[in-house]
Scaffold this active site. Structure first.
Site, PDB file in Angstrom:
ATOM      1  N   GLU A   1      53.862  63.792  88.665  1.00 47.39           N
ATOM      2  CA  GLU A   1      54.066  64.958  89.530  1.00 47.39           C
ATOM      3  C   GLU A   1      53.237  64.754  90.793  1.00 47.39           C
ATOM      4  O   GLU A   1      52.014  64.759  90.741  1.00 47.39           O
ATOM      5  CB  GLU A   1      53.651  66.243  88.812  1.00 47.39           C
ATOM      6  CG  GLU A   1      54.482  66.549  87.589  1.00 47.39           C
ATOM      7  CD  GLU A   1      54.062  67.851  86.927  1.00 47.39           C
ATOM      8  OE1 GLU A   1      53.312  68.625  87.547  1.00 47.39           O
ATOM      9  OE2 GLU A   1      54.455  68.085  85.766  1.00 47.39           O
TER      10      GLU A   1
ATOM     11  N   GLU B   1      51.216  68.025  80.174  1.00 53.52           N
ATOM     12  CA  GLU B   1      49.806  68.325  80.478  1.00 53.52           C
ATOM     13  C   GLU B   1      49.078  68.988  79.300  1.00 53.52           C
ATOM     14  O   GLU B   1      48.650  70.165  79.363  1.00 53.52           O
ATOM     15  CB  GLU B   1      49.710  69.215  81.726  1.00 53.52           C
ATOM     16  CG  GLU B   1      50.132  68.529  82.978  1.00 53.52           C
ATOM     17  CD  GLU B   1      49.719  69.283  84.237  1.00 53.52           C
ATOM     18  OE1 GLU B   1      49.516  70.500  84.160  1.00 53.52           O
ATOM     19  OE2 GLU B   1      49.612  68.645  85.293  1.00 53.52           O
TER      20      GLU B   1
HETATM   21  C1  GLA Z   1      51.275  71.126  86.704  1.00 49.07           C
HETATM   22  C2  GLA Z   1      52.411  71.320  85.701  1.00 49.07           C
HETATM   23  C3  GLA Z   1      53.703  71.697  86.348  1.00 49.07           C
HETATM   24  C4  GLA Z   1      53.491  72.729  87.442  1.00 49.07           C
HETATM   25  C5  GLA Z   1      52.550  72.137  88.474  1.00 49.07           C
HETATM   26  C6  GLA Z   1      52.346  73.085  89.646  1.00 49.07           C
HETATM   27  O1  GLA Z   1      51.207  69.798  87.117  1.00 49.07           O
HETATM   28  O2  GLA Z   1      52.649  70.147  84.943  1.00 49.07           O
HETATM   29  O3  GLA Z   1      54.551  72.272  85.342  1.00 49.07           O
HETATM   30  O4  GLA Z   1      52.931  73.892  86.882  1.00 49.07           O
HETATM   31  O5  GLA Z   1      51.294  71.925  87.851  1.00 49.07           O
HETATM   32  O6  GLA Z   1      51.606  72.430  90.667  1.00 49.07           O
END
Ligand code: GLA
Length: 692
Positions: free
Chosen positions: A335, A167
């Site tokens: 995710e 991210e």
């Molecule tokens: C983001 C991050 C993860 C985690 C999630 C929590 O997507 O990539 O590492 O922190 O949020 O929802």
């Protein structure tokens, strides 16, 4: 649609993306952190993953300090063991470069890698994303750790691909204001402009004595008493995004050099504005993104945070991101929200079945894999209040059962790509320029996209979200919620599309500015004036206390946030303001030109007006569409399958009209709350809601 044309493949079939073949069964995966748990547990974890139908795992994004506890002393043994356990069980492994969390010893050796706030405050060690994309030292350290890791896993049969970092830009870290960025920004401007006079002219720096005598005088837009110059802000945003592009390219090049059989991807964020995912995505086999519907419905919403959206998310907000990140090789959800989460203002439990619904929604919009974040609720650190598929004691949580059911549902579907007849144009430059001068607390670029997107999805139409630079020829209709920055070349491209029979719809504030973020020398829509067949006489941003309505095709509709009074030249007036100071002024124009048509809407539409505008466009373009579905019911189509997705708390029954008969593969014509049904031999236009 993130442009992820593989750099070295003749076409998408040559790509390294193992899940981009013509048809493929979508996969259910999970994000796994073996380093958080005793090694004795790992074999049990893997068995339970296999039982759930999980066959792909992502690991390692925050493991730098565990892999290299001190400089040069690499310890891959633990990760090798986890990779082997997973691989032996038939689970593919996606590894991550660990650069989102540089270790403390590295920060102590080189504090200059830290980012800085506009007021010079460092973003210190003790969380994550504590590095600057333009730090030469950090790029060297990145090259060292990525090369070491990639060489170690080259030719490993279980590692199928990589995620770069994690991210980029999360926690507002695309834009940094440190001295390394200052130097890089000066160089970026030197390359972009034909001398400092060109920059002064393009930006317009006579205003408030903001003229620069040389590139050396340029600085990042650090803390000031009043607002910054909009052109300087826009270029700084472009520079910061380009800095991420260059940093990511460093990583993708290193990974491909180690093993060019791997696919390389990155996990982008939802409704995220400060980096250009088309540019960052260019060297990737396909894009992935991280989907947390109940969080997004609170902190970056496209509309009111209703009870249903707190339980199952805003379906159009989530699907807009699916359609944005879907490229010619599809996309992944890297995710997927697994249950309750820690970071939004509030943390409601999702509706019963919502985690399964979200996996189906993603697959219906083109996902080739959906990986839940994370395997097991973590007992330490900042995310203890974030669910996993298993609870902290290892027992199954709500999401585990949903993930398992989704894997079962999807196992027998062989799916090709989504086929969308309509494109929605989205451009980060427009987002950045409108975000700098919204001219109303309610004027949000994503909200405007959502207003028009919702109208299309409410009628069961598939949509590609693309950049204006993409090829538009294959789309029957193109919706541009706001092409705010415009020049002659954009006008020419859109003109060619319309002349050849395309049906174009333009939203408010289109064509108002030049690409350098100065007002056009003519009235809006500037170079798009001939295309639109009229100009903007006045604009206003009405607060909610003012009633604002238009009459469009004989019906009266509310609008909010933004209104323009138009002057029609060659266009026909099809909508007029029918309230307030602008009463009777033109608000919506339309005209046929070449073999196509152009419509211009000068207001921010409410949901009813957005639906009416969408239907008129779809009928002009000859695009089949359904009845208007309730906002909590969405129908999506992919490669001959039709998903009926219920994001509401009441069951919904649909029936097929005419001769069509649906063959239900998952569920039936009655879709339970937060549930899903999948059918063959039908489509959205054949379905109607008989009971809610
Ligand atoms: C983001 C991050 C993860 C985690 C999630 C929590 O997507 O990539 O590492 O922190 O949020 O929802």
């Amino acid at each position: 649609m993130t442009d992820t044309t593989p750099t070295d493949a003749e076409d998408s079939t040559d790509t390294n993306a193992p899940y981009a073949s013509e048809t493929e069964s979508p996969r259910i995966g999970v994000c796994y952190f073996p380093e958080h748990w005793p090694r004795e547990r790992w074999a049990t974890d893997v068995e339970q993953m296999v039982e759930a139908g999980i066959d792909v795992v992502r690991m390692g994004e925050f493991s730098w300090a565990r892999l290299e506890p001190e400089r040069g002393a690499f310890d891959f043994e633990w990760l090798d063991t986890a990779v082997e356990l997973l691989g032996e069980a038939g689970i593919d492994v996606v590894l991550c470069t660990p650069t989102a969390t540089p270790p403390k010893w590295l920060v102590d050796d080189h504090p200059s890698i830290l980012q800085e706030e506009p007021d010079g405050t460092p973003r210190a060690f003790g969380s994550r994303r504590h590095y600057c994309f333009n730090s030469a030292v950090y790029r060297e350290e990145t090259e060292r750790v990525v090369r070491e890791m990639a060489d170690h896993y080259a030719e490993n049969p279980h590692v199928v691909g990589w995620q770069t970092d994690n991210e980029y830009g999360c926690h507002d870290t695309v834009r940094c204001y440190c001295d390394d960025c200052a130097s890089a920004f000066r160089e970026w401007c030197r390359e972009r402009y034909d001398g400092i006079d060109d920059l002064n002219e393009t930006w317009g720096t006579t205003f408030w004595s903001q003229r620069y005598g040389s590139f050396e005088e340029l600085d990042p837009p650090r803390h000031t008493a009043a607002e910054h110059h909009p052109s300087r802000l826009l270029d700084y945003g472009r520079f910061a995004s380009d800095s991420v592009v260059a940093y990511n390219r460093l990583q993708t090049d290193l990974l491909r050099a180690a093993d060019d059989d791997w696919f390389v991807t990155h996990n982008f964020m939802g409704t995220f504005s400060t980096l250009d995912s088309y540019d960052v995505g260019e060297p990737l086999e396909f894009g992935t993104w991280d989907s947390y519907p109940t969080g997004f419905a609170q902190d970056r919403r496209l509309g009111p945070t209703t009870p249903d959206r707190l339980r199952a998310g805003d379906p159009d907000q989530v699907s807009l991101n699916h359609d944005l990140y879907r490229g010619e090789n599809g996309f992944w959800v890297m995710e997927q929200q697994p249950g309750d989460i820690n970071w939004p203002p509030h943390s409601p439990q999702p509706g019963e079945g919502a985690m399964r619904l979200w996996a189906h929604q993603a697959v219906a919009h083109g996902a080739n894999a959906v990986c839940y974040f994370r395997w097991r609720r973590c007992r330490e650190g900042q995310e203890q209040y974030h669910a996993g598929l298993r609870r902290q004691d290892g027992s199954p949580d709500r999401g585990y059962h949903d993930a398992r059911q989704a894997a079962t549902d999807l196992a027998d579907l062989d799916l090709g790509p989504v086929d969308a007849p309509v494109a929605l144009l989205h451009r980060y430059d427009d987002c950045w320029a409108l975000s700098e001068q919204p001219h109303s607390p309610e004027f949000d670029y994503w909200g405007l996209l959502g207003a028009f997107y919702r109208g299309l999805r409410g009628r069961g139409v598939q949509v590609d979200v693309v950049s204006p630079g993409d090829t538009l020829d294959d789309y029957a209709a193109v919706v541009a919620p706001s092409l705010h920055l415009a020049d002659e070349s954009l006008a020419d491209r859109l003109g060619e599309y319309v002349e050849a029979g395309g049906h174009l719809f333009l939203g408010p504030r289109s064509g108002a500015k030049l690409p350098g973020n100065k007002l056009q020398p003519t009235l809006a829509p500037g170079p798009l004036t001939d295309l639109v067949g009229g100009q903007v006489d006045q604009h206003e941003s009405p607060p909610e206390t003012l009633t604002t309505r238009v009459t469009y095709c004989g019906e009266s509709y509310d609008y909010t946030t933004w209104g323009e009074w138009l002057d029609a030249e060659t266009a026909t007036v099809v909508g007029r303001h029918d309230e307030g100071v602008g009463d009777g002024k033109p608000a919506v124009l339309e005209h046929s030109t070449g073999d196509g048509s152009v419509a211009y809407c000068g207001v921010w539409p409410g949901t009813d007006l957005a639906d009416a505008l969408a239907v008129a466009l779809l009928e002009r373009a000859g695009v089949a569409h359904s009845e208007r579905f309730p906002e909590t019911l969405r129908v999506a189509e992919r490669d001959g399958y039709t998903w009926v997705l219920n994001f509401g708390s009441d069951p919904v029954t649909v029936e097929t009209s005419g001769e069509s008969t649906a063959t239900w593969l998952v569920g039936s014509e009655t879709v339970p709350p937060y549930g899903v049904s999948v059918a063959e031999e039908t489509s959205a236009v054949d379905l109607s809601v008989t009971s809610e």
